[in-house]
Design an enzyme around this catalytic site. Sequence first.
Site, mmCIF file in Angstrom:
data_model
loop_
_atom_site.group_PDB
_atom_site.id
_atom_site.type_symbol
_atom_site.label_atom_id
_atom_site.label_comp_id
_atom_site.label_asym_id
_atom_site.label_seq_id
_atom_site.Cartn_x
_atom_site.Cartn_y
_atom_site.Cartn_z
ATOM 1 N N HIS A 110 -2.812 -10.113 12.789
ATOM 2 C CA HIS A 110 -3.227 -8.960 13.600
ATOM 3 C C HIS A 110 -4.514 -9.323 14.327
ATOM 4 O O HIS A 110 -5.410 -9.937 13.752
ATOM 5 C CB HIS A 110 -3.473 -7.766 12.674
ATOM 6 C CG HIS A 110 -3.506 -6.443 13.369
ATOM 7 N ND1 HIS A 110 -4.534 -6.069 14.198
ATOM 8 C CD2 HIS A 110 -2.641 -5.399 13.350
ATOM 9 C CE1 HIS A 110 -4.292 -4.836 14.651
ATOM 10 N NE2 HIS A 110 -3.145 -4.420 14.156
ATOM 11 N N ARG A 138 0.861 -1.187 0.000
ATOM 12 C CA ARG A 138 0.000 0.000 0.000
ATOM 13 C C ARG A 138 0.887 1.223 0.000
ATOM 14 O O ARG A 138 2.097 1.125 0.142
ATOM 15 C CB ARG A 138 -0.963 -0.015 1.181
ATOM 16 C CG ARG A 138 -0.294 -0.027 2.536
ATOM 17 C CD ARG A 138 -1.346 0.017 3.630
ATOM 18 N NE ARG A 138 -0.788 -0.365 4.915
ATOM 19 C CZ ARG A 138 -1.502 -0.478 6.020
ATOM 20 N NH1 ARG A 138 -2.806 -0.271 6.015
ATOM 21 N NH2 ARG A 138 -0.935 -0.818 7.154
ATOM 22 N N ASN A 176 -5.599 6.995 4.333
ATOM 23 C CA ASN A 176 -5.296 6.275 5.563
ATOM 24 C C ASN A 176 -3.912 6.661 6.054
ATOM 25 O O ASN A 176 -2.928 6.475 5.343
ATOM 26 C CB ASN A 176 -5.333 4.757 5.313
ATOM 27 C CG ASN A 176 -5.305 3.976 6.597
ATOM 28 O OD1 ASN A 176 -6.239 4.076 7.405
ATOM 29 N ND2 ASN A 176 -4.248 3.225 6.813
ATOM 30 N N GLU A 177 -3.851 7.214 7.236
ATOM 31 C CA GLU A 177 -2.571 7.513 7.896
ATOM 32 C C GLU A 177 -1.577 8.207 6.962
ATOM 33 O O GLU A 177 -0.515 7.665 6.646
ATOM 34 C CB GLU A 177 -1.963 6.240 8.481
ATOM 35 C CG GLU A 177 -2.805 5.635 9.588
ATOM 36 C CD GLU A 177 -2.128 4.468 10.288
ATOM 37 O OE1 GLU A 177 -1.269 3.829 9.670
ATOM 38 O OE2 GLU A 177 -2.468 4.213 11.453
ATOM 39 N N GLU A 222 -8.554 3.799 15.367
ATOM 40 C CA GLU A 222 -8.041 2.424 15.391
ATOM 41 C C GLU A 222 -7.272 2.199 16.677
ATOM 42 O O GLU A 222 -6.514 3.071 17.110
ATOM 43 C CB GLU A 222 -7.037 2.179 14.258
ATOM 44 C CG GLU A 222 -7.555 2.245 12.859
ATOM 45 C CD GLU A 222 -6.419 2.001 11.851
ATOM 46 O OE1 GLU A 222 -5.380 1.427 12.226
ATOM 47 O OE2 GLU A 222 -6.573 2.423 10.703
HETATM 48 C C1 GLA Z 1 -2.549 1.019 10.729
HETATM 49 C C2 GLA Z 1 -3.434 1.015 9.505
HETATM 50 C C3 GLA Z 1 -4.358 -0.157 9.438
HETATM 51 C C4 GLA Z 1 -3.674 -1.416 9.894
HETATM 52 C C5 GLA Z 1 -3.126 -1.213 11.271
HETATM 53 C C6 GLA Z 1 -2.474 -2.442 11.845
HETATM 54 O O1 GLA Z 1 -3.031 1.746 11.759
HETATM 55 O O2 GLA Z 1 -4.174 2.194 9.380
HETATM 56 O O3 GLA Z 1 -4.787 -0.276 8.097
HETATM 57 O O4 GLA Z 1 -2.646 -1.722 9.019
HETATM 58 O O5 GLA Z 1 -2.157 -0.213 11.229
HETATM 59 O O6 GLA Z 1 -1.987 -2.224 13.138
#
Ligand code: GLA
Length: 673
Positions: free
Chosen positions: A361, A115, A153-154, A310
């Site tokens: 995970h 990703r 995302n992040e 998260e």
């Molecule tokens: C990040 C990502 C998620 C996942 C988690 C796993 O926070 O945003 O998509 O990969 O890590 O801990």
Amino acid sequence: MSATPPWPELEAIAYGGDYNPEQWPRETWREDVALMREAGVNLVSVGIFSWALLETSEGVFDFSWLDEVIDLLHENGISVDLGTPTASPPAWFFARHPDARVVTREGAVMGFGSRGMASHSAPAYRRASVRIATELARRYGRHPAVVLWHVHNEYGVPVGEDYSPHAVVAWREWLRARYGTLEALNSAWGTAFWGQHYGEWEHVGAPAAAPSVVNPAQRLDFARFTDHQLRACFVAERDAIRAHAAQPITTNFMANQSHTTDLWAWAREVDIVSDDHYLWAPDTEGEIGLAIAADLTRSVGGGKPWILMEHSTSAVNWQPQNVAKRPGEMTRNSLTHLGRGADAILFFQWRASRSGAEKFHSSMLPHAGTDSRVFREVVALGEGLGRLAEVRGSRVRADVAILWDFESFWAQDLEWRPSDLLDHDERIRAYYERFWRDGITVDFALPGHDLSGYRLVVAPAQYLLTLADAENLTRYVAGGGTLVVSYFSGVVDEHDAVHEGGYLAPLQTALGVRVEEFLPLREGTTAGVDWDGKRLEADAWTEDLVLVGAEVRAAYLDGPAPGRPAITRHRHGNGTGWYVSTRPDAAGLAAVLREVYADAGIAPAGTPAGLEVVRRHGEAADYVVVVNHADAPATLALAGTDLLTGTASDNGLTVRAGGVAVVRTHPSLGGRH
Ligand code: GLA
């Protein structure tokens, strides 16, 4: 004091997590929603990595499966946080635009099958991101199930700095806008050093890997540029969504796990702040790091309630040893976030993936199924949170602020600093930890903020300090504040150039001291500090100080500067400025801070060891969130009703070992207001 809850549609604390139905057959979706209901889930994040399945080839969209998923969730009363999938462009995108791939500092072109991967400066990526965000917003902007947008995302992880040709073009434009002329750039970067002087804009490159250290001012600007490019991508998607949708828009931060993005600036761009947090297994008191992340998240959002987007029910899969949470730990973690201002408790992820990089995970619904400790705890947590609706919108207040400045971190982290034991995160944690143990709630702040509402401001690591910010801190002290500054602060300006007048010169008026020379220690060696006849142990760093009015509160006993000042205290105007020129151990720092508290007029809460207590102030009541990290029950003098159990107490609230409570109590002043 209460804010409007982030989603009027959700009349509860939000509870749920990332949901990736595309990884499962349709029969499983039906089981998912049934189990979500059983667990009290009311919000899931959908579509975050679904680009390839939503836009199957350039400009060809298939929303049928997402329609079905969202409708199914809606029929079951579960709201949707809809992701834009732009952290994972499809294979067709890279086949068509191979030049849009990220290039590392060392020149490696990043491949597909992971990703991230796309250059945030590539025009084709920007166009494609805005297109998919627009299509999603057109389709779901009025859907009653969709209550929130989750862009990308992040940002900053795994793709931060990018050295691709597109990035270099954008970098030059950014520099032109920042400096206007090459003369200004040459001067800001100090290019008279090592013959870097530029005569043409086209010669200015990104600070790619070089035979030796690359100009730190150039690298600091590249960190700023990177943050800017990432944020521009967010803003472009956000505006595309806003054109068609009315729901609030967020993107998930990683408060203290990544320093790539300047979250103070980002928080101004989102409608509601959200954060991802994962415990770091080697840290055996991870709850303290967690509290830092939560307080930082609340602070960047200006104190408003925020979303824990998260965290994990148990182990993650990306650390050297992925330690499972022990019974009750997930609930304690969740309640700490809530106590520190979160109105939503979400996880990565709902159902464990069978395939792919994250199959080990933890999740809300583990591979072991519903007959598992984790699922039982997930159900119990959902039940508990279901009783806390009235807590939403209440606010945390703090008397103490710790300075947290991403730009300063970017600068300090560059090469060739006086010691590799200089570590801003370590210093912030050391000071924060003392406050945590003393039951004192902390905000984070920038040195340029209005700090006048805080009794105490601590600068554990303010290496980069602009003159304007130094003046602000000086005014804060003059106005009656207590300021504590730790070593290696006030060293450089915004261009990573040493301040005229020497180290700490901009804070000389506030602190009554400046630094003549740094005296770093060899690893493994210590220096003693004389604290009223008691020896405090310190290591890593000492300095040779020049007094300019300050009193010597403690002198070095040994090390490179025996007999010279180690810790100073200075009255300036109505306030006090402390300077700590070394790294005392935890006991030493506790002794110093006890006296600082007296100057600031604050007192430790006196809570039993291991008991974390945070108060949220509401309109009609306060909510005291109590988390017992200790192995023994603990009793707290508090009158009110524990909303989790319905139990009322007149004065003594006992929380079992490892337990939690959320006590509705009478409103109190106290803290910043
Ligand atoms: C990040 C990502 C998620 C996942 C988690 C796993 O926070 O945003 O998509 O990969 O890590 O801990």
